[in-house]
Design a protein around this motif. Structure first.
Motif: not given
Ligand SMILES: Nc1ncnc2c1ncn2[C@@H]1O[C@H](COP(=O)(O)OP(=O)(O)OP(=O)(O)O)[C@@H](O)[C@H]1O
Length: 351
Positions: A133, A148-149, A152, A172, A175, A179-180, A182
């Motif tokens: 995502n 965080g971005e 990913k 993670t 995040l 988000n974690r 996910e």
């Protein structure tokens, strides 16, 4: 089907003019296709060292790591990078690369002699960004992304590398909770659907107990491995992570605060039958949190481990009174909010 095997492996670091610094000894461990495995243990126990050794970045002090009977440390870099991708924490990238260009770096083992990417490479990059995502970030300079971005994007790079084995080191950590969750779910799906082997070092114990297929739990000089249910039931999580400040509750799978003096042993007996809770979930939640708070305040002592709380409910299940009993003394309280109640209990029982 890819299998990674460890035989009598000793990890650690060679040191100039000194004896090598030995970190861990792992007699026998293995990973198979489709396994989603969490590597856990206290700080400094050797998780990153083990991952670096398994990925071939660090020579073992002794012993071997084999992928399908081939020694990882004797493979060429290109051969290894077609088998293993490695997501490191907090990678800082020089230059002004976009997220898409960073993910494209994952394709380097496949890029031809002239360094030209193909349509397939581009497709893989887009797919990988989409999988985490992060498609909307593709044209952003990675150094302007949040931690965080960026993380990913680094996971997308590993996906683009298209290896049967993925290692992640505390990926993670930066995040936020959704988000974690996910990323954990995404990694599990990748292991399941694409039959990849994923080994992830993490301090997210509560989450990995729910999601991982197996745990590798590192302890001083050994690694305990097994499914989360078995490891919890054997009390191994408690052995490794319990301290004077926190204790792992094997039923709820949650770490609870202890009082700083660890005066209490375990908790409070609530004499309200489950049936009485029907229709009063709010009450159940309050009791649960009051329970936690009393524990963290050290309200139950070792030599007298129980406080009994009996809730008196009206016919319509409304809360009338809390009856609190400890060492024969009983106090009755009208409805109070949990914090008021806590301070009253603490005062009245002199705890
Ligand atoms: N390059 C190095 N040279 C010598 N010793 C090192 C080196 N890197 C790490 N160590 C030591 O090896 C041990 C294991 O470190 P490692 O980073 O593998 O632990 P970890 O379990 O990943 O810890 P954390 O959870 O804190 O990240 C530690 O005692 C550490 O100080």
């Amino acid at each position: 089907m890819i299998t990674l095997k460890i035989n009598d492996l000793i990890t650690g670091y060679h040191q100039k003019n000194k004896e090598s610094h030995k970190v861990g000894h792992y007699p026998s461990l293995s990973l198979s296709s489709g396994d989603f495995v969490a590597l856990i243990g206290r700080n400094g126990i050797g998780k990153s060292t083990l991952l670096k050794t398994l990925s071939g970045d660090l020579e073992p002090l002794s012993g071997e790591v084999l992928i399908d009977d081939q020694l990882v440390h004797q493979m060429s870099n290109v051969d290894r990078s077609k088998l293993i991708s490695f997501v490191l924490p907090n990678v800082q990238l020089n230059g002004r690369l976009t997220a898409k260009e960073v993910v494209m770096l994952g394709r380097y083992p496949y890029i031809n002699w002239w360094g030209k990417s193909s349509e397939k490479d581009l497709q893989k990059v887009n797919e990988s960004l989409d999988n985490v995502n992060a498609s909307h970030l593709k044209d952003r300079d990675v150094n302007t992304l949040s931690d965080g971005e960026r993380q990913k994007v680094m996971i997308a790079r590993a996906l683009a590398q298209d290896t049967p084995i993925i290692f992640l080191d505390e990926s993670t950590a930066h995040l936020d909770l959704p988000n974690r969750v996910e990323i954990f779910q995404l990694l599990k799906q990748i292991a399941r659907k694409q039959n990849k082997t994923i080994l992830l070092s993490t301090h997210e114990i509560e989450m990995c107990l729910q999601v991982a297929d197996y745990l590798w739990l590192l302890q001083e000089s050994k690694c305990i491995y097994g499914t989360p249910d078995v490891i919890i039931a054997n009390n191994n999580i408690n052995e490794v992570f319990n301290s004077n400040f926190v204790g792992f509750d094997t039923k709820s799978g949650v770490f609870n605060f202890c009082s700083f003096e660890k005066r209490f042993s375990f908790g409070i007996k609530l004499d309200v039958s489950k049936a009485d809770y029907i229709g009063s979930q709010d009450l159940e939640v309050r009791v649960h949190w009051l329970h936690k708070k009393l524990i963290s305040e050290g309200c139950v002592e070792n030599d007298n481990p129980m406080i009994h709380i009996t809730l008196k409910l009206a016919d319509n299940k409304e809360l009338l009174e809390w009856h609190v009993n400890n060492t024969g003394k009983e106090m009755v309280y009208q409805d109070h909010n949990s914090l008021n109640l806590l301070s009253l209990i603490t005062e009245d029982f002199n705890i």
